[in-house]
Motif scaffolding. Structure first.
Motif, PDB file in Angstrom:
ATOM      1  N   MET A  74       0.852  -1.189   0.000  1.00  0.00           N
ATOM      2  CA  MET A  74       0.000   0.000   0.000  1.00  0.00           C
ATOM      3  C   MET A  74       0.888   1.241   0.000  1.00  0.00           C
ATOM      4  SD  MET A  74      -2.932   1.139   2.742  1.00  0.00           S
ATOM      5  CE  MET A  74      -3.850  -0.381   2.463  1.00  0.00           C
ATOM      6  N   TYR A  75       0.490   2.220  -0.827  1.00  0.00           N
ATOM      7  CA  TYR A  75       1.290   3.430  -0.983  1.00  0.00           C
ATOM      8  C   TYR A  75       0.464   4.669  -0.650  1.00  0.00           C
ATOM      9  CZ  TYR A  75       4.538   0.447  -3.549  1.00  0.00           C
ATOM     10  OH  TYR A  75       5.414  -0.548  -3.901  1.00  0.00           O
ATOM     11  N   GLN A  76       1.144   5.650  -0.086  1.00  0.00           N
ATOM     12  CA  GLN A  76       0.538   6.954   0.142  1.00  0.00           C
ATOM     13  C   GLN A  76       0.997   7.878  -0.977  1.00  0.00           C
ATOM     14  OE1 GLN A  76       2.145   9.460   3.328  1.00  0.00           O
ATOM     15  NE2 GLN A  76       0.047   9.836   4.009  1.00  0.00           N
ATOM     16  N   GLU A  77       0.055   8.450  -1.680  1.00  0.00           N
ATOM     17  CA  GLU A  77       0.405   9.317  -2.796  1.00  0.00           C
ATOM     18  C   GLU A  77       0.887  10.673  -2.286  1.00  0.00           C
ATOM     19  OE1 GLU A  77      -3.130   9.331  -5.163  1.00  0.00           O
ATOM     20  OE2 GLU A  77      -2.532   7.547  -6.269  1.00  0.00           O
ATOM     21  N   ARG A  78       1.989  11.167  -2.882  1.00  0.00           N
ATOM     22  CA  ARG A  78       2.544  12.463  -2.491  1.00  0.00           C
ATOM     23  C   ARG A  78       2.817  13.274  -3.750  1.00  0.00           C
ATOM     24  NH1 ARG A  78       7.218  10.776   1.816  1.00  0.00           N
ATOM     25  NH2 ARG A  78       8.005   9.664  -0.022  1.00  0.00           N
ATOM     26  N   TRP A  79       2.246  14.465  -3.822  1.00  0.00           N
ATOM     27  CA  TRP A  79       2.400  15.288  -5.020  1.00  0.00           C
ATOM     28  C   TRP A  79       3.816  15.855  -5.134  1.00  0.00           C
ATOM     29  CZ3 TRP A  79       3.864  20.341  -4.372  1.00  0.00           C
ATOM     30  CH2 TRP A  79       3.677  20.893  -3.103  1.00  0.00           C
ATOM     31  N   TYR A  80       4.519  15.964  -4.021  1.00  0.00           N
ATOM     32  CA  TYR A  80       5.819  16.613  -4.014  1.00  0.00           C
ATOM     33  C   TYR A  80       6.994  15.633  -4.097  1.00  0.00           C
ATOM     34  CZ  TYR A  80       5.538  15.171   0.878  1.00  0.00           C
ATOM     35  OH  TYR A  80       5.395  14.434   2.033  1.00  0.00           O
ATOM     36  N   TRP A  81       6.705  14.318  -4.069  1.00  0.00           N
ATOM     37  CA  TRP A  81       7.780  13.338  -4.073  1.00  0.00           C
ATOM     38  C   TRP A  81       7.208  12.008  -4.553  1.00  0.00           C
ATOM     39  CZ3 TRP A  81      12.636  14.628  -4.004  1.00  0.00           C
ATOM     40  CH2 TRP A  81      13.628  13.681  -3.740  1.00  0.00           C
ATOM     41  N   THR A  82       8.049  10.995  -4.622  1.00  0.00           N
ATOM     42  CA  THR A  82       7.527   9.688  -5.012  1.00  0.00           C
ATOM     43  C   THR A  82       6.597   9.146  -3.927  1.00  0.00           C
ATOM     44  OG1 THR A  82       9.455   8.615  -4.031  1.00  0.00           O
ATOM     45  CG2 THR A  82       9.553   9.118  -6.394  1.00  0.00           C
ATOM     46  N   ASP A  83       5.691   8.252  -4.323  1.00  0.00           N
ATOM     47  CA  ASP A  83       4.748   7.677  -3.370  1.00  0.00           C
ATOM     48  C   ASP A  83       5.496   6.931  -2.274  1.00  0.00           C
ATOM     49  OD1 ASP A  83       2.810   8.701  -4.993  1.00  0.00           O
ATOM     50  OD2 ASP A  83       2.278   6.790  -5.919  1.00  0.00           O
ATOM     51  N   ARG A  84       4.950   6.993  -1.070  1.00  0.00           N
ATOM     52  CA  ARG A  84       5.573   6.361   0.093  1.00  0.00           C
ATOM     53  C   ARG A  84       4.860   5.050   0.421  1.00  0.00           C
ATOM     54  NH1 ARG A  84       5.041   6.542   5.929  1.00  0.00           N
ATOM     55  NH2 ARG A  84       3.112   7.748   5.686  1.00  0.00           N
ATOM     56  N   LYS A  85       5.646   3.969   0.553  1.00  0.00           N
ATOM     57  CA  LYS A  85       5.061   2.691   0.928  1.00  0.00           C
ATOM     58  C   LYS A  85       4.718   2.722   2.419  1.00  0.00           C
ATOM     59  CE  LYS A  85       7.037  -1.054  -0.611  1.00  0.00           C
ATOM     60  NZ  LYS A  85       7.961  -2.210  -0.727  1.00  0.00           N
ATOM     61  N   VAL A  86       3.453   2.484   2.742  1.00  0.00           N
ATOM     62  CA  VAL A  86       3.022   2.537   4.137  1.00  0.00           C
ATOM     63  C   VAL A  86       2.722   1.151   4.702  1.00  0.00           C
ATOM     64  CG1 VAL A  86       2.131   4.892   3.972  1.00  0.00           C
ATOM     65  CG2 VAL A  86       0.619   2.957   3.448  1.00  0.00           C
ATOM     66  N   ALA A  87       2.617   0.142   3.838  1.00  0.00           N
ATOM     67  CA  ALA A  87       2.318  -1.205   4.339  1.00  0.00           C
ATOM     68  C   ALA A  87       2.724  -2.244   3.308  1.00  0.00           C
ATOM     69  CB  ALA A  87       0.828  -1.347   4.653  1.00  0.00           C
ATOM     70  N   GLN A  88       3.116  -3.403   3.808  1.00  0.00           N
ATOM     71  CA  GLN A  88       3.453  -4.537   2.953  1.00  0.00           C
ATOM     72  C   GLN A  88       3.177  -5.818   3.723  1.00  0.00           C
ATOM     73  OE1 GLN A  88       7.474  -4.525   1.487  1.00  0.00           O
ATOM     74  NE2 GLN A  88       7.174  -6.367   0.247  1.00  0.00           N
TER      75      GLN A  88
END
Length: 200
Positions: A74-88
């Protein structure tokens, strides 16, 4: 030792299909993904559709276990950087035929099921038929992605789900023989933006 290897190699060659056999078989597909929040966390459920080739069924009938792996990120979308993985999360499944009881056993574990380590923390179910066991494998229920606080409160969450037949856990002679064999290529992946549903 060499004789055992040659015997295993001969058995494996006997199971090799005609090249045209796999061409008419439809590939695996993920037909459903659902994200749900309950009191103890956020869970992903998915449904996978695939047909088990006759070659793989013959291997199972000989008492050789096969392994499936389901993975979700699962990824958190970020407009200012690449998406951040929040869960695996990963789920390992081992399917084997029990000749003495004539039943099918499915072991499910969060870690690879190799030796006592994987079996020690695995859950197992027994089934009267291969069809029933495969239906349980195709329904990936309640993969725990994490706590709601870790996931965040975005209205939509980007989730990537993968499902595959894991040939790396087959006996060594089979690993060598399945390279390039379409019948052993059961694999699918899907990415979707999912709304977080509240558990009823």
């Amino acid at each position: 030792m060499l004789a055992v290897f040659l015997l295993a190699w001969a058995l494996m060659l006997a199971f090799l299909p005609a090249p045209a056999a796999a061409q008419n078989r439809p590939g695996a597909a993920i037909t459903q993904m659902r994200l749900e929040q309950s009191d103890d966390g956020v869970y992903l459920s998915a449904a996978v559709q695939f047909e088990l080739p006759s070659l793989v069924e013959e291997v199972l009938d000989k008492g050789i276990a096969i392994y499936f792996v389901a993975e979700a990120e699962m990824y958190q979308e970020r407009w200012y950087w690449t998406d951040r993985k929040v869960a695996q999360v990963t789920r390992h499944m081992r399917l084997a035929y029990q000749p003495l009881t004539r039943r099918w056993r499915l072991n499910v574990s969060p870690v690879p099921i190799t030796g006592a380590a994987g079996f020690g923390i695995s859950l197992n179910q027994n089934f009267d038929s291969l069809g029933d066991a495969l239906e349980a494998i195709k329904r990936i229920g309640r993969l725990r992605m994490g706590d709601a606080a870790e996931i965040g409160d975005d209205p939509l969450h980007q989730v990537t789900f993968r499902f595959r037949l894991d040939t790396s856990q087959l006996p060594r002679p089979f690993q060598i023989g399945v390279v390039g064999q379409a019948d052993w290529n059961i694999s699918t992946e899907r990415t979707a933006r999912l709304a977080l549903e509240k558990q009823r």
